[in-house]
Design a protein around this motif. Sequence first.
Motif, mmCIF file in Angstrom:
data_model
loop_
_atom_site.group_PDB
_atom_site.id
_atom_site.type_symbol
_atom_site.label_atom_id
_atom_site.label_comp_id
_atom_site.label_asym_id
_atom_site.label_seq_id
_atom_site.Cartn_x
_atom_site.Cartn_y
_atom_site.Cartn_z
ATOM 1 N N SER A 16 -20.956 3.480 76.110
ATOM 2 C CA SER A 16 -21.131 2.102 76.677
ATOM 3 C C SER A 16 -19.654 1.572 77.075
ATOM 4 N N ALA A 17 -18.523 1.517 75.824
ATOM 5 C CA ALA A 17 -17.382 0.536 75.685
ATOM 6 C C ALA A 17 -16.567 1.359 76.543
ATOM 7 N N ILE A 18 -16.585 2.569 76.924
ATOM 8 C CA ILE A 18 -15.359 3.604 77.104
ATOM 9 C C ILE A 18 -15.977 2.904 79.061
ATOM 10 N N GLN A 19 -16.780 2.715 79.404
ATOM 11 C CA GLN A 19 -17.162 2.806 80.605
ATOM 12 C C GLN A 19 -17.099 1.180 81.229
ATOM 13 N N GLU A 20 -16.795 0.342 80.071
ATOM 14 C CA GLU A 20 -16.253 -1.037 80.870
ATOM 15 C C GLU A 20 -14.411 -0.339 81.085
ATOM 16 N N ILE A 21 -13.793 0.039 80.702
ATOM 17 C CA ILE A 21 -12.725 0.308 80.610
ATOM 18 C C ILE A 21 -12.375 0.583 82.490
ATOM 19 N N PRO A 22 -11.569 -0.301 83.139
ATOM 20 C CA PRO A 22 -11.246 -0.760 84.212
ATOM 21 C C PRO A 22 -10.777 0.890 85.003
ATOM 22 N N ARG A 23 -10.532 1.278 85.549
ATOM 23 C CA ARG A 23 -10.145 2.329 86.888
ATOM 24 C C ARG A 23 -8.467 1.972 86.936
ATOM 25 N N GLY A 24 -7.537 2.866 86.191
ATOM 26 C CA GLY A 24 -6.309 2.509 86.543
ATOM 27 C C GLY A 24 -6.152 1.872 85.540
ATOM 28 N N LYS A 25 -6.892 1.514 83.842
ATOM 29 C CA LYS A 25 -6.622 0.988 82.698
ATOM 30 C C LYS A 25 -6.631 2.032 82.034
ATOM 31 N N VAL A 26 -6.301 2.088 80.920
ATOM 32 C CA VAL A 26 -6.720 3.225 79.661
ATOM 33 C C VAL A 26 -6.579 2.002 78.204
ATOM 34 N N THR A 27 -7.149 2.980 77.285
ATOM 35 C CA THR A 27 -7.472 1.635 75.990
ATOM 36 C C THR A 27 -7.017 2.471 74.799
ATOM 37 N N THR A 64 -19.805 10.211 84.170
ATOM 38 C CA THR A 64 -19.730 8.865 83.906
ATOM 39 C C THR A 64 -19.108 8.331 82.523
ATOM 40 N N VAL A 65 -18.316 8.866 81.408
ATOM 41 C CA VAL A 65 -17.659 8.270 80.458
ATOM 42 C C VAL A 65 -16.296 8.677 80.841
ATOM 43 N N PRO A 66 -15.638 7.559 81.561
ATOM 44 C CA PRO A 66 -13.858 7.762 81.334
ATOM 45 C C PRO A 66 -13.641 8.318 80.615
ATOM 46 N N TRP A 67 -13.681 9.233 79.586
ATOM 47 C CA TRP A 67 -12.903 9.020 78.237
ATOM 48 C C TRP A 67 -11.248 9.347 78.702
ATOM 49 N N GLN A 68 -11.192 9.873 79.568
ATOM 50 C CA GLN A 68 -9.592 10.291 80.246
ATOM 51 C C GLN A 68 -8.475 9.131 79.489
ATOM 52 N N ARG A 69 -9.131 7.686 79.628
ATOM 53 C CA ARG A 69 -8.839 6.481 79.626
ATOM 54 C C ARG A 69 -9.459 5.727 78.209
ATOM 55 N N VAL A 70 -8.989 6.767 77.635
ATOM 56 C CA VAL A 70 -9.124 6.684 76.175
ATOM 57 C C VAL A 70 -7.746 7.505 75.183
ATOM 58 N N ILE A 71 -6.911 6.593 74.894
ATOM 59 C CA ILE A 71 -5.193 7.140 74.398
ATOM 60 C C ILE A 71 -5.326 6.611 73.043
ATOM 61 N N VAL A 111 1.685 7.482 77.943
ATOM 62 C CA VAL A 111 1.090 6.067 78.355
ATOM 63 C C VAL A 111 1.943 5.123 78.825
ATOM 64 N N ASP A 112 2.320 4.368 79.616
ATOM 65 C CA ASP A 112 3.078 3.233 79.402
ATOM 66 C C ASP A 112 1.598 1.512 78.759
ATOM 67 N N LEU A 113 2.112 1.784 77.904
ATOM 68 C CA LEU A 113 0.448 1.026 77.491
ATOM 69 C C LEU A 113 0.595 -0.757 78.146
ATOM 70 N N ALA A 114 2.300 -0.623 78.275
ATOM 71 C CA ALA A 114 2.513 -2.091 77.933
ATOM 72 C C ALA A 114 2.154 -2.332 79.397
ATOM 73 N N LYS A 115 1.832 -2.136 80.534
ATOM 74 C CA LYS A 115 1.880 -1.951 81.896
ATOM 75 C C LYS A 115 -0.362 -1.787 82.452
ATOM 76 N N TYR A 116 -0.529 -0.261 81.322
ATOM 77 C CA TYR A 116 -2.004 -0.006 82.033
ATOM 78 C C TYR A 116 -2.802 -0.250 80.732
#
Length: 142
Positions: A16-27, A64-71, A111-116
């Motif tokens: 659920s938390a991962i799904q809250e990550i907006p497109r074009g961003k990572v966490t 449904t889960v943008p797992w890719q945005r998790v690093i 990935v540039d965490l400072a920007k994304y």
Amino acid sequence: MPRSDEAEAFYHAVYSAIQEIPRGKVTTYGHIAALIGTPDRPRQVGICLKHLPNDPDAEFNGETVPWQRVINSKGGISPRSNHPAGAQTQANALREEGIPVEANEMGELRVDLAKYGWFPTQLPSEAGDGEEEGENGGEGRE
DNA sequence: CCGATGACAACGC
DNA sequence: CGCGTTGCCATCG
């Protein structure tokens, strides 16, 4: 699949938390863990993604889960033990979202965490001064 | 049932 | 400031 209902709830919170990550961003895993109320278990977050179901009928799956945005906190994509090429798949997926992923000499996808980097909640640690990873320096849009 | 491992992170030196 | 070790908890063997 989880063997305990408690674990299932944990997985649900993670997805659920991962799904809250907006497109074009990572966490980071640590941030996800903190968001779900278990900042001491970043590793379990990774395990959750590892157990992410492939069934299209499941409420949570790779679609449904943008797992890719998790690093990881280092702003890089660590190679999996089972599927080493999976990191490349993740990097490729991030590039499609507009996130440039570059590999250094060591072959680590960075990935540039400072920007994304996406860090919405004010965690107790960063609420005062404890800043980690990086801050949304530019803050663009979504 | 017990031991080892892991899509990580923080602390210690 | 970079590298090494420990902790966490679910899953695998």
